[in-house]
Design an enzyme around this catalytic site. Structure first.
Site, PDB file in Angstrom:
ATOM      1  N   ASP A  11      13.883   9.883  -3.390  1.00  0.00           N
ATOM      2  CA  ASP A  11      12.775   9.281  -2.654  1.00  0.00           C
ATOM      3  C   ASP A  11      11.974  10.409  -2.000  1.00  0.00           C
ATOM      4  OD1 ASP A  11      11.140   7.624  -1.274  1.00  0.00           O
ATOM      5  OD2 ASP A  11      12.611   7.027   0.230  1.00  0.00           O
ATOM      6  N   ASP A 113       6.816   6.986  -5.978  1.00  0.00           N
ATOM      7  CA  ASP A 113       7.515   8.055  -5.254  1.00  0.00           C
ATOM      8  C   ASP A 113       9.034   7.856  -5.186  1.00  0.00           C
ATOM      9  OD1 ASP A 113       7.422   5.915  -3.587  1.00  0.00           O
ATOM     10  OD2 ASP A 113       7.315   7.102  -1.763  1.00  0.00           O
ATOM     11  N   GLU A 114       9.554   6.947  -5.984  1.00  0.00           N
ATOM     12  CA  GLU A 114      10.999   6.730  -5.957  1.00  0.00           C
ATOM     13  C   GLU A 114      11.510   6.634  -7.379  1.00  0.00           C
ATOM     14  OE1 GLU A 114      12.479   3.293  -3.728  1.00  0.00           O
ATOM     15  OE2 GLU A 114      10.575   3.385  -2.675  1.00  0.00           O
TER      16      GLU A 114
END
Lengths: 419, 87
Positions: A11, A113-114
């Site tokens: 993350d 973003d993960e």
């Protein structure tokens, strides 16, 4: 070889902001945005002013993601605001995935973003998971310039919970035997799939921590929360076993776009034009998915932040811009109570395949013609840019002919609610 | 060295197995005149991809106004542009 899967959840810490910050550093900016109170936010002049991401110093001013720029500026008048830049985010995200691909063949991009990384049986190549995670984290920091949190566990849920523990730039583990000590003391709102609504319901039932939830009777939860109760009870006990899938293969159930308009709309004609510009993107996405819709709905947010919506079923499935627009206008006329409008949205659902469809006696005669013009326009827009052809009704109107979504939206991974 | 990040015109050559090798560059001064600087030596080069934006970084030295000066120029691969990063 171990049989237990090992999953990492990676993350990026305040993703949009760190990406902007490291891009600026690379471009010769001497100031690191991450070290001052700063946020990534929309443009307050066009009223799209919410906080998308914040730096750690901004967090100390109690600025929250999702609040308006106005209230953020009240909390910290010296706040630096930068505009969002999706093409940069996509580039950063892609380079992150590329680096991770060196460590495992199966990576699931959960959102921009993960991502999840299946580290099962990779120990023989890169060492034990903890040291590998540290190695990955350091490499990302040195090579790509931003920091990440990595959570390690035996399933995706626990890995995701672990990466949330302490930020930024850290590696955490949450193996099943650690649940009691690391996850249970947390407030129940921190659990995945427990949002605002579920949280308040659980509070009413006297459940405040994840431990309370995990030790509650699942039947009791099912009675109050239906199947969702069983789901979150399982999650609170760390039971989750979905595989790391390479692509988000969740079938799309609906497609929608909405826009906050820079001014309050008070007349029907302008509202119809804005609906048309939204229908343009929605129907284009619909055709791109090779689907037809049977349900059109519109939503209206007034200048006083009241929301309401209206929807109707269609007799025959369609993917045609003009048809959807016609229904959207009809819905709008029925629903609108003549108050100034701040935000408009169009959504289509009940999707079906567009390979064949039932022909209706009452179909407009020109369906085939409409299909071919839609196809041509889509192709032109795809090839020469989305604004190569637009409707003449938008001339001199100062409105955008196509609204909704970001320009590169097709390439962005879809964020799904499921793991 | 101070960061200036300025666009520069560059003459470079490309070797079969390596990437670009800059030979000399031209930079605009404040008074609109141009200065041409021949790159005497490339001390070392490295690749970086901060923010997913790959750049080749050359640390070079040249005799500028009779002073042996060290500086850093960068080649941005996505845009094919050269920058004088710091001098």
């Amino acid at each position: 070889m171990t049989n237990k899967p090992i999953i990492m959840h990676i993350d990026v810490n305040s993703a949009f902001l760190s990406w902007e910050a490291c891009y600026r550093l690379q471009q010769g900016d001497l100031l690191d945005l991450r070290t001052i109170p700063s946020i990534v936010g929309g443009n307050p002049d066009t009223r799209r002013g919410i906080v998308l991401a914040k730096s750690v110093p901004a967090k100390e001013f109690n600025i929250k993601t999702g609040e308006s720029l106005y209230s953020a500026l009240q909390k910290c008048p010296t706040l630096t605001i930068v505009a969002p830049r999706f093409d940069l985010y996509l580039k950063c995200s892609n380079s992150l995935i590329k680096l991770l691909e060196e460590y495992s063949p199966s990576i699931q991009r959960y959102s921009i973003d993960e991502c999840f990384l299946d580290y099962t049986n990779m120990e023989q190549h890169f060492g034990d998971p903890l040291s590998a995670a540290h190695k990955i984290k350091e490499r990302i920091k040195n090579e790509l310039g931003f920091t990440v949190n990595i959570g390690i566990s035996n399933n995706k849920l626990l890995a995701k919970m672990a990466s949330d523990f302490q930020k930024p730039d850290a590696v955490h583990t949450l193996y099943p035997h650690e649940i009691k000590e690391k996850m249970w003391p947390l407030p129940v709102g921190d659990l995945f799939m427990v949002g605002r609504a579920t949280k308040s319901k659980l509070h009413k039932l006297g459940i405040f921590t994840i431990k309370d939830l995990a030790t509650a009777d699942p039947k009791f939860l099912q009675k109050h929360l239906k199947s969702h109760g069983i789901l979150i009870w399982n999650l609170a006990n760390g039971i989750e076993n979905s595989p790391v899938i390479e692509e988000n293969s969740t079938p799309i159930k609906g497609i929608g776009n909405s826009t906050t308009i820079p001014f309050d709309v008070t007349d029907r004609k302008t509202a119809h034009l804005i609906l048309l510009s939204l229908v343009e993107t929605v129907s284009m996405r619909l055709r791109n998915e090779k689907a037809c819709t049977r349900l059109v709905s519109i939503s209206i947010r007034t200048n006083e932040f009241n929301n309401y919506s209206h929807q109707k079923k269609l007799t025959t499935p369609t993917d045609c811009t003009n048809h959807i627009f016609m229904h959207a206008c009809q819905l709008f006329n029925e629903a609108w109570k003549k108050e100034p409008i701040r935000k408009l949205g169009v959504r289509v659902s009940e999707l079906s395949n567009n390979n064949f469809s039932q022909v209706s006696l009452f179909d407009s005669i020109d369906t085939e013609k409409q299909k071919s013009i839609d196809k041509t326009i889509d192709e032109l827009r795809l090839r020469y840019g989305s604004h190569t052809v637009f409707r003449a009704s938008f001339l001199q109107s100062n409105l955008k002919a196509i609204t909704g979504g970001v320009s590169i939206e097709e390439e962005l991974p879809i964020i799904s609610g499921k793991l | 060295m101070k960061v200036i990040m300025k666009n520069i015109d560059v003459i470079a050559w490309f070797e079969q197995t390596k990437g670009p090798i800059p030979l000399k560059f031209r930079i605009k001064n404040k008074d609109e005149s141009q200065t041409i600087i021949k790159i005497d030596k490339i001390c070392f080069q490295k690749k970086e991809k901060l923010a997913g934006n790959p750049m080749i970084i050359f640390t070079c030295q040249s005799l500028i106004n009779n002073v042996l000066t060290k500086y850093e120029i960068r080649y941005e691969i996505n845009t094919c542009k050269w920058y004088l990063y710091k001098i």
